[in-house]
Design a protein around this motif. Sequence first.
Motif, PDB file in Angstrom:
ATOM      1  N   PRO A  17      68.239  -7.217 -22.183  1.00 27.26           N
ATOM      2  CA  PRO A  17      68.410  -8.628 -21.866  1.00 27.26           C
ATOM      3  C   PRO A  17      68.862  -8.828 -20.439  1.00 27.26           C
ATOM      4  CG  PRO A  17      70.253  -7.832 -23.170  1.00 27.26           C
ATOM      5  CD  PRO A  17      69.252  -6.724 -23.129  1.00 27.26           C
ATOM      6  N   GLU A  18      68.467  -9.966 -19.871  1.00 28.50           N
ATOM      7  CA  GLU A  18      68.899 -10.313 -18.529  1.00 28.50           C
ATOM      8  C   GLU A  18      70.182 -11.130 -18.641  1.00 28.50           C
ATOM      9  OE1 GLU A  18      65.691 -12.271 -16.539  1.00 28.50           O
ATOM     10  OE2 GLU A  18      64.214 -11.022 -17.516  1.00 28.50           O
ATOM     11  N   ASN A  19      71.271 -10.654 -18.051  1.00 30.35           N
ATOM     12  CA  ASN A  19      72.568 -11.273 -18.216  1.00 30.35           C
ATOM     13  C   ASN A  19      73.029 -12.025 -16.971  1.00 30.35           C
ATOM     14  OD1 ASN A  19      73.618 -10.323 -20.963  1.00 30.35           O
ATOM     15  ND2 ASN A  19      72.937  -8.409 -20.041  1.00 30.35           N
ATOM     16  N   ARG A  20      72.087 -12.390 -16.124  1.00 26.81           N
ATOM     17  CA  ARG A  20      72.498 -13.019 -14.876  1.00 26.81           C
ATOM     18  C   ARG A  20      73.247 -14.324 -15.114  1.00 26.81           C
ATOM     19  NH1 ARG A  20      67.119 -13.424 -11.579  1.00 26.81           N
ATOM     20  NH2 ARG A  20      66.377 -13.929 -13.667  1.00 26.81           N
ATOM     21  N   ASP A  21      72.820 -15.116 -16.092  1.00 24.03           N
ATOM     22  CA  ASP A  21      73.451 -16.402 -16.336  1.00 24.03           C
ATOM     23  C   ASP A  21      74.517 -16.325 -17.412  1.00 24.03           C
ATOM     24  OD1 ASP A  21      71.904 -17.649 -14.438  1.00 24.03           O
ATOM     25  OD2 ASP A  21      70.286 -18.037 -15.849  1.00 24.03           O
ATOM     26  N   GLY A  22      74.345 -15.462 -18.411  1.00 26.19           N
ATOM     27  CA  GLY A  22      75.291 -15.363 -19.499  1.00 26.19           C
ATOM     28  C   GLY A  22      75.003 -16.378 -20.591  1.00 26.19           C
ATOM     29  N   ALA A  23      75.679 -16.202 -21.733  1.00 20.82           N
ATOM     30  CA  ALA A  23      75.425 -17.033 -22.902  1.00 20.82           C
ATOM     31  C   ALA A  23      75.796 -18.491 -22.646  1.00 20.82           C
ATOM     32  CB  ALA A  23      76.194 -16.485 -24.094  1.00 20.82           C
ATOM     33  N   TRP A  24      76.863 -18.739 -21.874  1.00 21.89           N
ATOM     34  CA  TRP A  24      77.276 -20.114 -21.629  1.00 21.89           C
ATOM     35  C   TRP A  24      76.203 -20.883 -20.871  1.00 21.89           C
ATOM     36  CZ3 TRP A  24      79.995 -23.806 -23.366  1.00 21.89           C
ATOM     37  CH2 TRP A  24      80.359 -24.892 -22.583  1.00 21.89           C
ATOM     38  N   ARG A  25      75.600 -20.245 -19.890  1.00 22.31           N
ATOM     39  CA  ARG A  25      74.532 -20.896 -19.137  1.00 22.31           C
ATOM     40  C   ARG A  25      73.332 -21.152 -20.037  1.00 22.31           C
ATOM     41  NH1 ARG A  25      73.233 -24.510 -15.483  1.00 22.31           N
ATOM     42  NH2 ARG A  25      71.276 -24.056 -14.416  1.00 22.31           N
ATOM     43  N   VAL A  26      73.007 -20.187 -20.892  1.00 20.86           N
ATOM     44  CA  VAL A  26      71.911 -20.375 -21.845  1.00 20.86           C
ATOM     45  C   VAL A  26      72.195 -21.571 -22.750  1.00 20.86           C
ATOM     46  CG1 VAL A  26      70.739 -19.348 -23.842  1.00 20.86           C
ATOM     47  CG2 VAL A  26      71.183 -17.966 -21.800  1.00 20.86           C
ATOM     48  N   PHE A  27      73.441 -21.677 -23.213  1.00 23.93           N
ATOM     49  CA  PHE A  27      73.819 -22.795 -24.079  1.00 23.93           C
ATOM     50  C   PHE A  27      73.604 -24.136 -23.379  1.00 23.93           C
ATOM     51  CE2 PHE A  27      77.076 -25.902 -25.280  1.00 23.93           C
ATOM     52  CZ  PHE A  27      76.769 -26.085 -26.625  1.00 23.93           C
ATOM     53  N   LEU A  28      74.018 -24.246 -22.130  1.00 23.35           N
ATOM     54  CA  LEU A  28      73.898 -25.517 -21.404  1.00 23.35           C
ATOM     55  C   LEU A  28      72.433 -25.897 -21.198  1.00 23.35           C
ATOM     56  CD1 LEU A  28      76.719 -25.150 -18.709  1.00 23.35           C
ATOM     57  CD2 LEU A  28      76.760 -26.494 -20.824  1.00 23.35           C
ATOM     58  N   VAL A  29      71.595 -24.893 -20.895  1.00 25.06           N
ATOM     59  CA  VAL A  29      70.177 -25.180 -20.693  1.00 25.06           C
ATOM     60  C   VAL A  29      69.558 -25.705 -21.987  1.00 25.06           C
ATOM     61  CG1 VAL A  29      67.930 -24.152 -20.212  1.00 25.06           C
ATOM     62  CG2 VAL A  29      69.905 -23.525 -18.819  1.00 25.06           C
ATOM     63  N   PHE A  30      69.863 -25.044 -23.107  1.00 23.85           N
ATOM     64  CA  PHE A  30      69.279 -25.463 -24.383  1.00 23.85           C
ATOM     65  C   PHE A  30      69.930 -26.741 -24.905  1.00 23.85           C
ATOM     66  CE2 PHE A  30      67.339 -21.302 -24.403  1.00 23.85           C
ATOM     67  CZ  PHE A  30      66.145 -21.535 -25.076  1.00 23.85           C
ATOM     68  N   LEU A  31      71.176 -26.998 -24.533  1.00 21.32           N
ATOM     69  CA  LEU A  31      71.802 -28.252 -24.931  1.00 21.32           C
ATOM     70  C   LEU A  31      71.058 -29.437 -24.322  1.00 21.32           C
ATOM     71  CD1 LEU A  31      74.132 -29.755 -26.318  1.00 21.32           C
ATOM     72  CD2 LEU A  31      75.457 -29.468 -24.205  1.00 21.32           C
ATOM     73  N   ARG A  32      70.684 -29.322 -23.070  1.00 22.78           N
ATOM     74  CA  ARG A  32      69.924 -30.412 -22.446  1.00 22.78           C
ATOM     75  C   ARG A  32      68.586 -30.612 -23.158  1.00 22.78           C
ATOM     76  NH1 ARG A  32      66.148 -30.937 -18.578  1.00 22.78           N
ATOM     77  NH2 ARG A  32      66.144 -28.745 -18.018  1.00 22.78           N
ATOM     78  N   LEU A  33      67.936 -29.511 -23.545  1.00 20.13           N
ATOM     79  CA  LEU A  33      66.687 -29.626 -24.287  1.00 20.13           C
ATOM     80  C   LEU A  33      66.924 -30.229 -25.667  1.00 20.13           C
ATOM     81  CD1 LEU A  33      65.148 -26.189 -23.296  1.00 20.13           C
ATOM     82  CD2 LEU A  33      64.201 -28.432 -22.710  1.00 20.13           C
ATOM     83  N   GLY A  34      68.035 -29.855 -26.304  1.00 19.09           N
ATOM     84  CA  GLY A  34      68.343 -30.413 -27.613  1.00 19.09           C
ATOM     85  C   GLY A  34      68.618 -31.898 -27.586  1.00 19.09           C
ATOM     86  N   LEU A  35      69.035 -32.405 -26.448  1.00 19.41           N
ATOM     87  CA  LEU A  35      69.321 -33.830 -26.300  1.00 19.41           C
ATOM     88  C   LEU A  35      68.095 -34.640 -25.889  1.00 19.41           C
ATOM     89  CD1 LEU A  35      72.735 -33.553 -24.419  1.00 19.41           C
ATOM     90  CD2 LEU A  35      72.406 -34.487 -26.724  1.00 19.41           C
ATOM     91  N   THR A  36      67.052 -33.980 -25.423  1.00 17.71           N
ATOM     92  CA  THR A  36      65.916 -34.714 -24.844  1.00 17.71           C
ATOM     93  C   THR A  36      64.563 -34.352 -25.436  1.00 17.71           C
ATOM     94  OG1 THR A  36      65.730 -33.048 -23.068  1.00 17.71           O
ATOM     95  CG2 THR A  36      67.099 -34.977 -22.632  1.00 17.71           C
ATOM     96  N   SER A  37      64.475 -33.329 -26.290  1.00 24.04           N
ATOM     97  CA  SER A  37      63.178 -32.839 -26.769  1.00 24.04           C
ATOM     98  C   SER A  37      62.725 -33.620 -28.001  1.00 24.04           C
ATOM     99  CB  SER A  37      63.261 -31.346 -27.091  1.00 24.04           C
ATOM    100  OG  SER A  37      63.507 -30.601 -25.921  1.00 24.04           O
ATOM    101  N   PHE A  38      62.091 -34.758 -27.785  1.00 26.53           N
ATOM    102  CA  PHE A  38      61.501 -35.546 -28.859  1.00 26.53           C
ATOM    103  C   PHE A  38      60.083 -35.049 -29.123  1.00 26.53           C
ATOM    104  CE2 PHE A  38      64.739 -38.339 -27.161  1.00 26.53           C
ATOM    105  CZ  PHE A  38      65.287 -38.916 -28.296  1.00 26.53           C
ATOM    106  N   GLY A  39      59.552 -35.392 -30.301  1.00 27.37           N
ATOM    107  CA  GLY A  39      58.124 -35.217 -30.533  1.00 27.37           C
ATOM    108  C   GLY A  39      57.710 -34.088 -31.441  1.00 27.37           C
ATOM    109  N   GLY A  40      58.625 -33.313 -32.020  1.00 28.23           N
ATOM    110  CA  GLY A  40      58.241 -32.275 -32.951  1.00 28.23           C
ATOM    111  C   GLY A  40      57.999 -30.931 -32.305  1.00 28.23           C
ATOM    112  N   PRO A  41      57.671 -29.898 -33.119  1.00 25.61           N
ATOM    113  CA  PRO A  41      57.632 -28.521 -32.619  1.00 25.61           C
ATOM    114  C   PRO A  41      56.610 -28.267 -31.525  1.00 25.61           C
ATOM    115  CG  PRO A  41      56.788 -28.671 -34.874  1.00 25.61           C
ATOM    116  CD  PRO A  41      57.445 -29.969 -34.578  1.00 25.61           C
ATOM    117  N   ILE A  42      55.442 -28.893 -31.603  1.00 23.82           N
ATOM    118  CA  ILE A  42      54.435 -28.673 -30.561  1.00 23.82           C
ATOM    119  C   ILE A  42      54.939 -29.203 -29.226  1.00 23.82           C
ATOM    120  CG2 ILE A  42      52.077 -29.127 -29.839  1.00 23.82           C
ATOM    121  CD1 ILE A  42      52.373 -27.256 -32.240  1.00 23.82           C
TER     122      ILE A  42
END
Length: 411
Positions: A17-42
């Motif tokens: 695994p690439e650890n340059r950002d760490g788990a916290w950075r990964v969480f923040l990136v996916f949190l933004r997607l979780g707040l804005t990703s409308f429209g279903g799995p596709i």
Amino acid sequence: MPRIASVPHTDDSLAQPENRDGAWRVFLVFLRLGLTSFGGPIAHLGYFRTEFVQRRRWLDDRAYSDLVALCQFLPGPASSQVGMALGLRRAGWPGLLAAWAGFTFPSAIVLVLFGYGMAEYRSMADAGWIHGLKVVAVAVVAQAVWGMAKSLCPDRLRAALAILAALTTLALPTAAGQVTAMAAAGLLGRMWLRLPPAEAVRTSAYPLSRGFGLLALALFALPLLVLPIWAAASGSSVIALLEGIYRSGALVFGGGHVVLPLLQATVVPQGMVDNADFLAGYGAAQAIPGPLFTFAAYLGTVAQWPLQGWPGGLAALVTVFLPALLVLAAALPFWERLRQRADIQTTMAGINAGVVGILLAALYDPVWTGAIRGPADFGLALAAFGLLVFGRWPPVLVVALAAVSGWAIAA
């Protein structure tokens, strides 16, 4: 059947695994997607490609396409599994958990709060805008059937398998009937389907050994064997509900909407959740970003069981996603060899046709029978379907319009 020849290529640079950002950075990136990703799995997969291939360059297009192909092949929510694998690739197991939490928690929290509202204010269940949410569920499921049938049933044989699965599910409206329909479709697909050879593709190594993959596979299968026996022997409503939710998460092929009939067969016939509350929550789930599997958090919140409230919502949420995580970890070390087998491909094609039939049966019962009361409801559902399929309106706008229309019709 003979295995189709392949020319695997492994990118050794991805073995750790690439650890340059760490788990916290990964969480923040996916949190933004979780707040804005409308429209279903596709749509989620499109957002992921923009974010991680084009913008952040965590991987290239080919590696991303390979990963999407794997997660489409596996049972479970494909977009969430892609997110888990990206987190694993970037920051190991902490990154996997961070990616799942960031992408999942926003919609789960909203649905838990909605569940509290339904439980606290029972009159809300009869409100016109809540009925509008039930009606829009008809349009959403019809759209899912429409799209999945075009892609997963492109020939007469697979269309016949879908119809057979629908008839089986309607004749046996239980979880066992749904499992039987999928198993029969997979077996018939393996016997009769003939697919073109798969192209040899480049795959990427992940920080998982084959031994760990076998362990994950055993852990995936163990609850499917143990929980039904435990529930029957103990008579515990907690174990019975968790068993049904785990089984639902483990048997979903073809998209998040397929979890609807599986969860409905788990909670409604047993009286744990009223069918009207079930459909209202499903309609609400269409209006928020993130994975549809978070609908389980709503069910855990409103279900009549000892863990009612947010503890039940959290337990149901973790339980429905756990098989997706385990089967992903089991498949990643074996993916290249697995996807090149012709018998596996035809079996999966048959199962995918079967799940179209199961969703078609769910469109009638419980979705249609629980929502359509007269011409006005049918007209609203038809208009919502047209806006989704032909007008290509965002689901959140169609859901909002249906809620307002339901209120107006009731008024």
